[in-house]
Scaffold this motif. Structure first.
Motif, mmCIF file in Angstrom:
data_model
loop_
_atom_site.group_PDB
_atom_site.id
_atom_site.type_symbol
_atom_site.label_atom_id
_atom_site.label_comp_id
_atom_site.label_asym_id
_atom_site.label_seq_id
_atom_site.Cartn_x
_atom_site.Cartn_y
_atom_site.Cartn_z
ATOM 1 N N GLY A 1 0.779 -1.230 0.000
ATOM 2 C CA GLY A 1 0.000 0.000 0.000
ATOM 3 C C GLY A 1 0.811 1.280 0.000
ATOM 4 O O GLY A 1 0.244 2.364 0.056
ATOM 5 N N ASN A 2 2.129 1.179 -0.078
ATOM 6 C CA ASN A 2 2.941 2.392 -0.091
ATOM 7 C C ASN A 2 3.812 2.376 -1.345
ATOM 8 O O ASN A 2 4.960 1.978 -1.303
ATOM 9 N N VAL A 3 3.240 2.796 -2.444
ATOM 10 C CA VAL A 3 3.974 2.780 -3.710
ATOM 11 C C VAL A 3 4.372 4.180 -4.166
ATOM 12 O O VAL A 3 4.594 4.410 -5.327
ATOM 13 N N GLY A 4 4.479 5.078 -3.219
ATOM 14 C CA GLY A 4 4.903 6.432 -3.545
ATOM 15 C C GLY A 4 6.355 6.454 -3.990
ATOM 16 O O GLY A 4 7.153 5.584 -3.626
ATOM 17 N N SER A 5 6.697 7.443 -4.763
ATOM 18 C CA SER A 5 8.069 7.548 -5.270
ATOM 19 C C SER A 5 9.073 7.713 -4.131
ATOM 20 O O SER A 5 10.216 7.263 -4.247
ATOM 21 N N GLU A 6 8.639 8.307 -3.017
ATOM 22 C CA GLU A 6 9.538 8.459 -1.872
ATOM 23 C C GLU A 6 9.950 7.090 -1.328
ATOM 24 O O GLU A 6 11.119 6.866 -1.026
ATOM 25 N N ARG A 7 8.998 6.197 -1.192
ATOM 26 C CA ARG A 7 9.285 4.857 -0.671
ATOM 27 C C ARG A 7 10.203 4.098 -1.629
ATOM 28 O O ARG A 7 11.149 3.439 -1.215
ATOM 29 N N VAL A 8 9.915 4.187 -2.906
ATOM 30 C CA VAL A 8 10.725 3.485 -3.906
ATOM 31 C C VAL A 8 12.140 4.040 -3.926
ATOM 32 O O VAL A 8 13.111 3.273 -3.950
ATOM 33 N N SER A 9 12.277 5.349 -3.873
ATOM 34 C CA SER A 9 13.626 5.926 -3.881
ATOM 35 C C SER A 9 14.394 5.511 -2.631
ATOM 36 O O SER A 9 15.596 5.214 -2.708
ATOM 37 N N THR A 10 13.730 5.466 -1.492
ATOM 38 C CA THR A 10 14.383 5.013 -0.257
ATOM 39 C C THR A 10 14.868 3.578 -0.398
ATOM 40 O O THR A 10 16.006 3.258 -0.039
#
Length: 133
Positions: free
Chosen positions: A44-53
């Motif tokens: 449920g957390n597919v934001g670009s911030e999460r992916v970049s982290t």
């Protein structure tokens, strides 16, 4: 998940790996981005911030490298969701609300709008058409 099904998880993981192979050839970076997105979708957390982290870079670097690859985070996410939505809806054992969750949408209405934008029909109608074939 309280009622996770290990068998379904294995099937979905294999499908995700197959999906990565079907995308047009891309940079190793783009493949990594796709892999992380697929892993994070059900959480449920597919934001670009999460992916970049997860990739060990800052969001701005993610944006820049995707732009250099001729795409954007939103386009990559939409491509993956589009492909996976068809796969999940063809599996008659998965309800639309579950597909919504698996694709990382916050609400079923958001998934319905996206699916209609991609295929010009609702997920329910698509599922009915698939079951009648």
């Amino acid at each position: 998940m309280l009622q996770a099904e290990p068998g379904l998880c294995a099937v979905l993981k294999r499908y995700g790996e197959d999906l990565l192979k079907r995308f047009p050839p891309a940079t190793a970076f783009l493949d990594k981005v796709r892999g992380v997105i697929i892993e994070e979708l059900g959480k449920g957390n597919v934001g670009s911030e999460r992916v970049s982290t997860r990739l060990g870079i800052v969001p701005r670097t993610l944006q820049r490298q995707l732009r250099e690859a001729g795409t954007s985070y939103r386009e990559v996410l939409d491509e993956i969701r589009q492909e996976l939505s068809v796969y999940y809806l063809r599996n008659s054992d998965i309800a639309i609300c579950e597909v919504t969750f698996l694709l990382g949408f916050s609400e079923t209405t958001s998934f319905n709008r996206a699916f209609k934008r991609w295929y010009d029909l609702s997920p329910a109608k698509f599922q009915r058409l698939q079951s009648s074939e």
